[in-house]
Design a protein around this motif. Sequence first.
Motif, PDB file in Angstrom:
ATOM      1  N   CYS A 132     -20.024 -57.852  16.492  1.00 49.98           N
ATOM      2  CA  CYS A 132     -18.904 -57.005  16.904  1.00 49.98           C
ATOM      3  C   CYS A 132     -17.873 -57.822  17.663  1.00 49.98           C
ATOM      4  O   CYS A 132     -18.069 -58.991  17.969  1.00 49.98           O
ATOM      5  N   TYR A 133     -16.742 -57.169  17.960  1.00 46.65           N
ATOM      6  CA  TYR A 133     -15.749 -57.710  18.879  1.00 46.65           C
ATOM      7  C   TYR A 133     -16.035 -57.070  20.249  1.00 46.65           C
ATOM      8  O   TYR A 133     -15.508 -56.018  20.573  1.00 46.65           O
ATOM      9  N   LEU A 134     -16.892 -57.694  21.033  1.00 44.91           N
ATOM     10  CA  LEU A 134     -17.354 -57.046  22.263  1.00 44.91           C
ATOM     11  C   LEU A 134     -16.212 -56.807  23.246  1.00 44.91           C
ATOM     12  O   LEU A 134     -16.182 -55.787  23.940  1.00 44.91           O
ATOM     13  N   GLY A 135     -15.246 -57.732  23.294  1.00 46.34           N
ATOM     14  CA  GLY A 135     -14.114 -57.531  24.193  1.00 46.34           C
ATOM     15  C   GLY A 135     -13.366 -56.240  23.883  1.00 46.34           C
ATOM     16  O   GLY A 135     -12.978 -55.489  24.783  1.00 46.34           O
ATOM     17  N   LYS A 136     -13.186 -55.971  22.581  1.00 45.26           N
ATOM     18  CA  LYS A 136     -12.489 -54.747  22.182  1.00 45.26           C
ATOM     19  C   LYS A 136     -13.338 -53.505  22.443  1.00 45.26           C
ATOM     20  O   LYS A 136     -12.828 -52.461  22.854  1.00 45.26           O
ATOM     21  N   LEU A 137     -14.651 -53.619  22.181  1.00 46.37           N
ATOM     22  CA  LEU A 137     -15.522 -52.481  22.474  1.00 46.37           C
ATOM     23  C   LEU A 137     -15.537 -52.181  23.975  1.00 46.37           C
ATOM     24  O   LEU A 137     -15.592 -51.021  24.387  1.00 46.37           O
ATOM     25  N   ASN A 138     -15.465 -53.218  24.801  1.00 44.99           N
ATOM     26  CA  ASN A 138     -15.408 -52.997  26.246  1.00 44.99           C
ATOM     27  C   ASN A 138     -14.140 -52.236  26.640  1.00 44.99           C
ATOM     28  O   ASN A 138     -14.142 -51.453  27.590  1.00 44.99           O
ATOM     29  N   GLN A 139     -13.057 -52.480  25.897  1.00 39.39           N
ATOM     30  CA  GLN A 139     -11.826 -51.718  26.134  1.00 39.39           C
ATOM     31  C   GLN A 139     -12.060 -50.232  25.849  1.00 39.39           C
ATOM     32  O   GLN A 139     -11.586 -49.364  26.579  1.00 39.39           O
ATOM     33  N   VAL A 140     -12.820 -49.963  24.807  1.00 40.33           N
ATOM     34  CA  VAL A 140     -13.148 -48.572  24.477  1.00 40.33           C
ATOM     35  C   VAL A 140     -13.966 -47.939  25.595  1.00 40.33           C
ATOM     36  O   VAL A 140     -13.681 -46.829  26.066  1.00 40.33           O
ATOM     37  N   PHE A 141     -15.012 -48.655  26.046  1.00 42.16           N
ATOM     38  CA  PHE A 141     -15.849 -48.127  27.134  1.00 42.16           C
ATOM     39  C   PHE A 141     -15.019 -47.883  28.389  1.00 42.16           C
ATOM     40  O   PHE A 141     -15.197 -46.871  29.087  1.00 42.16           O
ATOM     41  N   MET A 142     -14.093 -48.807  28.666  1.00 40.90           N
ATOM     42  CA  MET A 142     -13.238 -48.687  29.847  1.00 40.90           C
ATOM     43  C   MET A 142     -12.381 -47.424  29.762  1.00 40.90           C
ATOM     44  O   MET A 142     -12.269 -46.648  30.720  1.00 40.90           O
ATOM     45  N   ASN A 143     -11.763 -47.198  28.603  1.00 39.57           N
ATOM     46  CA  ASN A 143     -10.898 -46.021  28.446  1.00 39.57           C
ATOM     47  C   ASN A 143     -11.688 -44.726  28.606  1.00 39.57           C
ATOM     48  O   ASN A 143     -11.254 -43.802  29.308  1.00 39.57           O
ATOM     49  N   ILE A 144     -12.854 -44.643  27.969  1.00 43.20           N
ATOM     50  CA  ILE A 144     -13.627 -43.398  27.999  1.00 43.20           C
ATOM     51  C   ILE A 144     -14.200 -43.155  29.401  1.00 43.20           C
ATOM     52  O   ILE A 144     -14.132 -42.030  29.929  1.00 43.20           O
ATOM     53  N   LEU A 145     -14.762 -44.175  30.023  1.00 44.94           N
ATOM     54  CA  LEU A 145     -15.339 -44.014  31.367  1.00 44.94           C
ATOM     55  C   LEU A 145     -14.261 -43.701  32.399  1.00 44.94           C
ATOM     56  O   LEU A 145     -14.469 -42.894  33.304  1.00 44.94           O
TER      57      LEU A 145
END
Length: 422
Positions: free
Chosen positions: A317-330
Motif C-alpha cells: 500500500c501507500y501507507l503515507g496516503k492511508l495515514n492521511q485517511v486515518f487522520m481525516n476520519i479520526l
Amino acid sequence: MINDAEQGIILIVDDNPTNLEVLYGALTEAGYEVLVEMDGKSGIEQAKYTVIDLILLDVMMPGIDGFETCRLLKEEILTKEIPIIFMTALSDVVDKVKGLSLGAVDYITKPFQQEEVLARIKTHIKLHRLKLELWQEKQLLEHRVQQRTEKLSQALEELQKTQYQLVNSEKMSALGQLVAGFAHEINNPLSFLSGNLEQATQAANDMIDYLCLCQEKCPPTNQEVILKGEEIELEYLMEDLPQMLSSMRVGIERIANLSKALRTFARGDNEDKCLANIHDGLDSTLMILQHRLKANNTRPEIQVIKNYDGRLPDISCYLGKLNQVFMNILSNAIDALEEMNKGRSFGEIKAHPNQIIITTDFEETQKIIVIKIKDNAGGIPEPIQIKVFDELFTTKSVGKGTGLGLSISRKIVEENHGGTLN
C-alpha cells in the motif's frame, strides 16, 4: 565571568595592619593578586566593581562587623556568589554557625597557620571556579535548547501554514517529506540526550553508592559536614535523584515514540507501494492526535478502544496516503465528540465517556482487510450521509473545515488501493 588570573584575585577585609601584612605577603608569594580594604563598607564597594575569586573577612571590625558585611554581600546580586572565609580568634561554635548560616564557606582562626590558610583558599577558589564553569555551561545549554526550540517552533509553524495549501492541492507527499525531516531533526538532539542520560544515571548511581559506603564505613563526626548534609537534605537527594533521572528517561522515550510515529505517518512512498502494517499506521496517527485526545479542563480523556485483529498481514500500500485517511476520519470523530460535549458538564461526560472504537478484521477467504472507526457522538444524520464525500461539502463553521478531507480520503482508498470507503 571566570577570572583569567592564574591563581586568582583575593580581597582581604581587616582593620588590623599586622594581619594584613602577614596575609598579603603569604598570598602574594603564593601567586595570588591581593586587594586590601580595612572596613566592611569599603570591602563591599570593592567587591561590587572588581572580579573577585574569594574574600577573607575579619569578624571583629569597627563600623559594620564581619557578620553584617557578609549579610550585605550575600544580598548584592554582583557579590552574592563570591565565597567568603571568616577570619577570627573566636572559638565559639555559635559564632561559627552564625557565619556559615549567613553564607560563608569556611573559617580560619588567628593566629594563622600559613599552609592551612593557603590550602583552604586554593580549595575554595577551585570550587568557586568549578561552580562558575557549571553555571556558564548551564547558560550555554539553555541558550542552545532555546535556539533549538525556536527552530522547531518555526518549523512547526511553517508546517501548519502549509498544511491547508497541501490539503487543497492534494499533495500530501510534500507534507510527508516535511514531517519526516522534522522527525529526523528531533533524532539528533534526542540521541545526544539519551546517551548522556545513561552516563549521568550511571554516574549518579556510582556517587550514591560511594556516599552510602562513606556513611557506613566513615560516619561523619565533623559538625560542618553534618550540618551541610542536613541543609541539602542529603538522604532525600539520594532517594530523589534516581527518580528524577528515571522521569527524564520516560520523557525521552515519549519523544522517541512521537518521532517514530511521525516517521511512520509521513512515509514518502507515493511513487511505489510497499509492504506495511496497517496497525502501525493507525497507532502513529493516534500518537500525533494525542494532544486532542487527552483530558483538558472541560472534559476527561477521549477513550480509544482498539479491537485489532492479530491475523492482519502486511499489505502492499501507500501507507503515507492511508495515514492521511486515518487522520481525516479520526479528526472528524474528535470534532463530532467535542460538538456533542457542548452544554455538558465535566461530570456528565465522565459518567458517559467519549469513545472512539477502532476495529480491524481480516477476511481470509476474500483476502480483504476491514477497518472500522466508530465514535459515540450520535452518528451522522441520514440526509447528510449522502453528501459527506462531496468535494467542498462541510458541516463545520467557516475556517474550521475545507470540505475536502473525506473527498480526498475516498479517492485514496478507492482509486489508489482498489478498496471502498463508506
